[in-house]
Each structure stands twice: as C-alpha cells, then as structure tokens.
Design an enzyme around this catalytic site. Structure first.
Site, PDB file in Angstrom:
ATOM      1  N   GLU A  34       0.843  -1.207   0.000  1.00 47.99           N
ATOM      2  CA  GLU A  34       0.000   0.000   0.000  1.00 47.99           C
ATOM      3  C   GLU A  34       0.874   1.252   0.000  1.00 47.99           C
ATOM      4  OE1 GLU A  34      -3.164  -0.014  -1.109  1.00 47.99           O
ATOM      5  OE2 GLU A  34      -3.676  -1.364   0.540  1.00 47.99           O
ATOM      6  N   THR A  36       2.878   2.109  -2.200  1.00 46.38           N
ATOM      7  CA  THR A  36       4.202   1.809  -2.785  1.00 46.38           C
ATOM      8  C   THR A  36       4.205   2.111  -4.271  1.00 46.38           C
ATOM      9  OG1 THR A  36       3.395  -0.444  -3.038  1.00 46.38           O
ATOM     10  CG2 THR A  36       4.832  -0.039  -1.161  1.00 46.38           C
ATOM     11  N   ASP A  37       3.015   2.268  -4.886  1.00 51.17           N
ATOM     12  CA  ASP A  37       2.977   2.304  -6.362  1.00 51.17           C
ATOM     13  C   ASP A  37       3.443   3.624  -6.958  1.00 51.17           C
ATOM     14  OD1 ASP A  37       0.644   3.731  -5.676  1.00 51.17           O
ATOM     15  OD2 ASP A  37      -0.575   2.793  -7.237  1.00 51.17           O
ATOM     16  N   GLY A 125     -16.313   5.553  -2.470  1.00 51.08           N
ATOM     17  CA  GLY A 125     -15.509   6.029  -1.343  1.00 51.08           C
ATOM     18  C   GLY A 125     -15.127   4.919  -0.384  1.00 51.08           C
ATOM     19  N   SER A 126     -15.144   3.671  -0.866  1.00 51.61           N
ATOM     20  CA  SER A 126     -14.836   2.550   0.023  1.00 51.61           C
ATOM     21  C   SER A 126     -13.408   2.057  -0.154  1.00 51.61           C
ATOM     22  CB  SER A 126     -15.809   1.407  -0.252  1.00 51.61           C
ATOM     23  OG  SER A 126     -15.636   0.956  -1.581  1.00 51.61           O
ATOM     24  N   LEU A 128     -12.287   0.692  -2.900  1.00 53.44           N
ATOM     25  CA  LEU A 128     -12.272  -0.477  -3.789  1.00 53.44           C
ATOM     26  C   LEU A 128     -12.226  -0.038  -5.260  1.00 53.44           C
ATOM     27  CD1 LEU A 128     -14.896  -2.725  -1.918  1.00 53.44           C
ATOM     28  CD2 LEU A 128     -12.414  -2.716  -1.659  1.00 53.44           C
ATOM     29  N   SER A 129     -11.798   1.196  -5.466  1.00 55.85           N
ATOM     30  CA  SER A 129     -11.506   1.710  -6.814  1.00 55.85           C
ATOM     31  C   SER A 129     -12.706   1.900  -7.730  1.00 55.85           C
ATOM     32  CB  SER A 129     -10.500   0.805  -7.530  1.00 55.85           C
ATOM     33  OG  SER A 129      -9.265   0.938  -6.966  1.00 55.85           O
ATOM     34  N   SER A 131     -13.541   4.715  -8.903  1.00 53.90           N
ATOM     35  CA  SER A 131     -13.159   5.670  -9.952  1.00 53.90           C
ATOM     36  C   SER A 131     -12.279   5.022 -11.024  1.00 53.90           C
ATOM     37  CB  SER A 131     -12.520   6.933  -9.375  1.00 53.90           C
ATOM     38  OG  SER A 131     -11.586   6.612  -8.399  1.00 53.90           O
ATOM     39  N   ASP A 176      -4.436   0.853  -9.266  1.00 51.25           N
ATOM     40  CA  ASP A 176      -5.871   0.602  -9.401  1.00 51.25           C
ATOM     41  C   ASP A 176      -6.267   0.356 -10.853  1.00 51.25           C
ATOM     42  OD1 ASP A 176      -5.664   1.229  -6.791  1.00 51.25           O
ATOM     43  OD2 ASP A 176      -6.800   3.093  -6.879  1.00 51.25           O
TER      44      ASP A 176
HETATM   45  C1  GLA Z   1      -5.160   4.703  -4.122  1.00 46.67           C
HETATM   46  C2  GLA Z   1      -4.399   5.031  -5.394  1.00 46.67           C
HETATM   47  C3  GLA Z   1      -3.393   3.939  -5.755  1.00 46.67           C
HETATM   48  C4  GLA Z   1      -2.523   3.562  -4.555  1.00 46.67           C
HETATM   49  C5  GLA Z   1      -3.383   3.334  -3.307  1.00 46.67           C
HETATM   50  C6  GLA Z   1      -2.550   3.133  -2.058  1.00 46.67           C
HETATM   51  O1  GLA Z   1      -5.997   3.609  -4.338  1.00 46.67           O
HETATM   52  O2  GLA Z   1      -5.267   5.225  -6.483  1.00 46.67           O
HETATM   53  O3  GLA Z   1      -2.585   4.350  -6.838  1.00 46.67           O
HETATM   54  O4  GLA Z   1      -1.528   4.530  -4.308  1.00 46.67           O
HETATM   55  O5  GLA Z   1      -4.264   4.419  -3.065  1.00 46.67           O
HETATM   56  O6  GLA Z   1      -1.806   1.976  -2.168  1.00 46.67           O
END
Ligand code: GLA
Length: 391
Positions: A34, A36-37, A125-126, A128-129, A131, A176
C-alpha cells in the site's frame, strides 16, 4: 439492477436502435503493498467481481451524454467534443470525460460523440476503486466503439491514470487502473511499479476466504491527504538523493534505509519513507511466502502492513483501526489490514473457512458497539479485468 435492466434503461432513455454495446470493469482489492505504487515499489492487488457496468452507442454528431443509474440527482451530463474541460458541476462525469480528454491528449481524437449509461455496485468512497473502474470502463468503450485497435489493456490503464492525475487532480499511482484492466480470475497481480513487469499468482486458498469489511467511513478527503503523502515521499527522496544514488524509495531495502535515513530532515517525511521502503520489502516477502504455501507468514505481513500504515504512514482512522483490532482478536483470522488509499474505506482480511461466520458476527457486533455503525462484509470472488460483455 442488472445488466439486462441497464440495457433496457438505455433503450428507454436513448432509443433502442443502432449498435448498442455492453461492457464491464471490476473494482479491485489490494492484498498488500500500500502506497508503494508511486514510490517504485511492488503491489499485490486482485480484481473483484463487483464493478461498473456500461452500455454505449456511437452518435453521428459531436455530443457526448453520460448517464449514471446510481444517482438520483446529477445523473445526466451532456458535453460537446469541442469542449472537454473539467467542470465541478459535472460531478461523477468528470471521470469518463477525463478519459475522453486523455485519449485526445494521446492523439486519439474522437470525430463523433457517444451515449454512455452506467450502473455500478462498488460502494463509492470505500477504497475499492470505483473511480479507476469507471475510467478503465470508459477506456474499453472508446477503444471498442471507435476501433482504436492499437491500444492494449495496459495502455488503457495508463490513460486512466493519466486522466485521474491530470484531469481529476488526484496524483494516484498505477495500481488501481492496472488491476481493473489486467485482472484475472482467481489470481492476484504481483506488479513491480518501477517498470510495470508483473506476474499472476494463483490465490485460490483451499482453507480460507478473503473478506472485505467496509467501515462505511468514506475517504472523501483522500485526494488532499493522498497528494500530501505523495509530496512527503518526494521530499524524503530528494533528501536521500543527496547521500545515495537512488531513483525511487523502492530502490532501498531496510538496511539501506537505516544507513541513510538521517539524511531525511523532516521527521514525518522520514516516517513516510520508512513505510514506503518497508512495505515494498513486505510485499516481496509476502508473495514469496505465498508461493511456498506459507499463508501464516503472508497474514503476519498483512498485520505489519496495517501497523505501518497506521503509525508511520498515518492513513488509517479510528473506525478502521477498530475493525482491524477486532479482526485480529478472532481465532482463525490469518491477517487483517486497511486496504486502498486509506482515511476510511475497507479492511481486507484472510479468514479460515470455518471462522468466517464467527468473524462476521464478532467484528460486526464489536464495531457497532464501539462506533454505532453497521459494517458491511463481502466475501471476495476474484474476477476478470475490464471487457466488452455482449460478444
Ligand atoms: C489509491 C491510489 C493507488 C494507490 C493506493 C494506495 O488507491 O489510487 O494508486 O496509491 O491508493 O496503495
């Protein structure tokens, strides 16, 4: 709502004629790795079977209409191809619009508009991506409707990230959009964000389930705080680069960090960098453990990840810490941590099959007692990446 109803609604609102097509893009959950990307480190996410459904059709003129079934107000936004600018009043539609804009920036300029209707079942807003799911969904739609055949799924992930960074103003990394675009059933993706090399790792656990718990605390502040974390890491890197030849924080291991950390002047920035370095090493170790079927070590590393995100990276919050501590107290929980951008959102836990019911009961009850909030639980099914679904 299901995909047939979405198609019907599309026909009701926009007419049933012509070449109407159907699409889906999943959400994602990150198991470990988390924040790290954007530091040149590793991540280990997988695609979910919940996500965003889309129905779309090309138009003859230059209009684009975006319609969301999820909303009661502001559900429809109409723009012209001649003006692809961000407008606060567009709300959710800035995500798909940003992708149209990003396509144009990359030389993929649309000559005709389109109608696009969506419905999603990822809680907003959870963490879980939702967006990234909408961005990659839009990318898949544009590639398909307008025959941009030279674009790969990886290109669509990168375009989605570009649009989120440049159009919607969140400096997110690639995790994501990558997970949403490249997901594979029953597999997590071990991605090195330094060079985008990756491998799929089978994560069908015979004796355990992956459980997501939604704190229902929305990470609405994520953008501001997220960008702040990102710049703190950049400041730490700048200080380190005065004493050691590295390009990103992910280039250091823990020994290296200990050796050079005093070069980071600001104490908070030092903590952020410590997390970024340690989390990358944990992710590498966790995937190695998984390959050896050592799920206990994997779980232990998830727990350490949470502690580091809570204390050093400071992206947790009271409610999520309560969920994680309750999870840790249930026998049969192999590991539990906050997942995603943070500041609310969800936890991810690995729970032995025969402890899942107890987990849901104990964590749900304890959370309600301590916060007054009813948590939600989802047993994860790992699904495929974004795609057209009607052919
Ligand atoms: C969000 C960002 C990702 C990543 C995570 C944390 O989801 O969109 O790129 O940085 O936070 O790991």
């Amino acid at each position: 709502m299901d995909k047939n109803e979405l198609r019907k609604k599309f026909s009701d609102v926009y007419g049933a004629d012509g070449d109407i097509r159907e699409y889906f893009a999943p959400g994602r959950v990150n198991l470990i790795g988390e924040h790290t990307d954007y530091n040149g480190g590793h991540v280990f996410p997988c695609a979910l079977t919940i996500g965003t459904y889309g129905v779309a059709r090309k138009r003859e003129d230059d209009r684009i209409r975006f319609y969301s079934i999820n909303l009661e107000r502001g559900q429809e936004v109409e723009v012209s191809l001649k003006d692809l600018s961000y407008q606060k009043s567009y709300g959710w539609a800035n995500y798909p619009l940003g992708v149209v804009w990003a396509f144009a920036q990359k030389g993929k300029v649309l000559q005709q508009g389109f109608d696009m209707m969506i419905w999603g079942n990822i809680p907003n807003g959870s963490g879980l991506s939702s967006s990234a799911s909408l961005e990659v969904l839009t990318g898949v739609i544009l590639k398909d409707l307008f025959s941009f055949d030279d674009l790969s799924m990886l290109d669509l992930a990168l375009i989605g990230q570009f649009s989120e960074n440049q159009f919607n103003g969140c400096n997110c990394g690639i995790m994501d959009q990558f997970a949403v675009a490249m997901g594979k059933k029953d597999c997590a993706m071990f991605l090195d964000t330094k060079d985008l090399s990756f491998e799929y790792a089978n994560i069908k656990l015979p004796d355990a389930k992956i459980v997501i718990t939604n704190s229902k605390v929305k990470h609405s502040l994520v953008d501001g705080k997220y960008n702040e974390r990102r710049s703190e890491c950049a400041r730490a890197l700048e200080d380190l680069q005065k004493v050691v030849d590295i390009k990103e924080l992910g280039d250091l291991d823990m020994d290296g960090f200990e050796r050079y950390k005093d070069a980071i002047r600001d104490e908070e920035c030092r903590k952020r960098a410590k997390h970024a370095v340690a989390e990358n090493q944990r992710t590498i170790a966790a995937v190695a453990a998984l390959k050896e079927n050592d799920i206990a070590t994997f779980g232990e590393l998830m727990n350490l990840s949470h502690i580091s995100l809570r204390d050093d990276y400071k992206v947790s919050c009271r409610e999520v810490d309560i969920l994680v501590e309750l999870a840790w107290s249930v026998e049969g929980v192999i590991g539990s941590r906050i997942t995603g951008g943070g500041f609310g959102g969800c936890t991810v836990s690995i729970v032995k099959n025969d402890a899942v019911d107890l987990f849901v009961e104990r964590v749900g009850k304890g959370y309600k007692e301590q916060t007054g909030i009813e948590a939600e639980f989802y047993i994860v099914d790992i699904g495929e990446g974004a795609r057209r679904t009607d052919c």
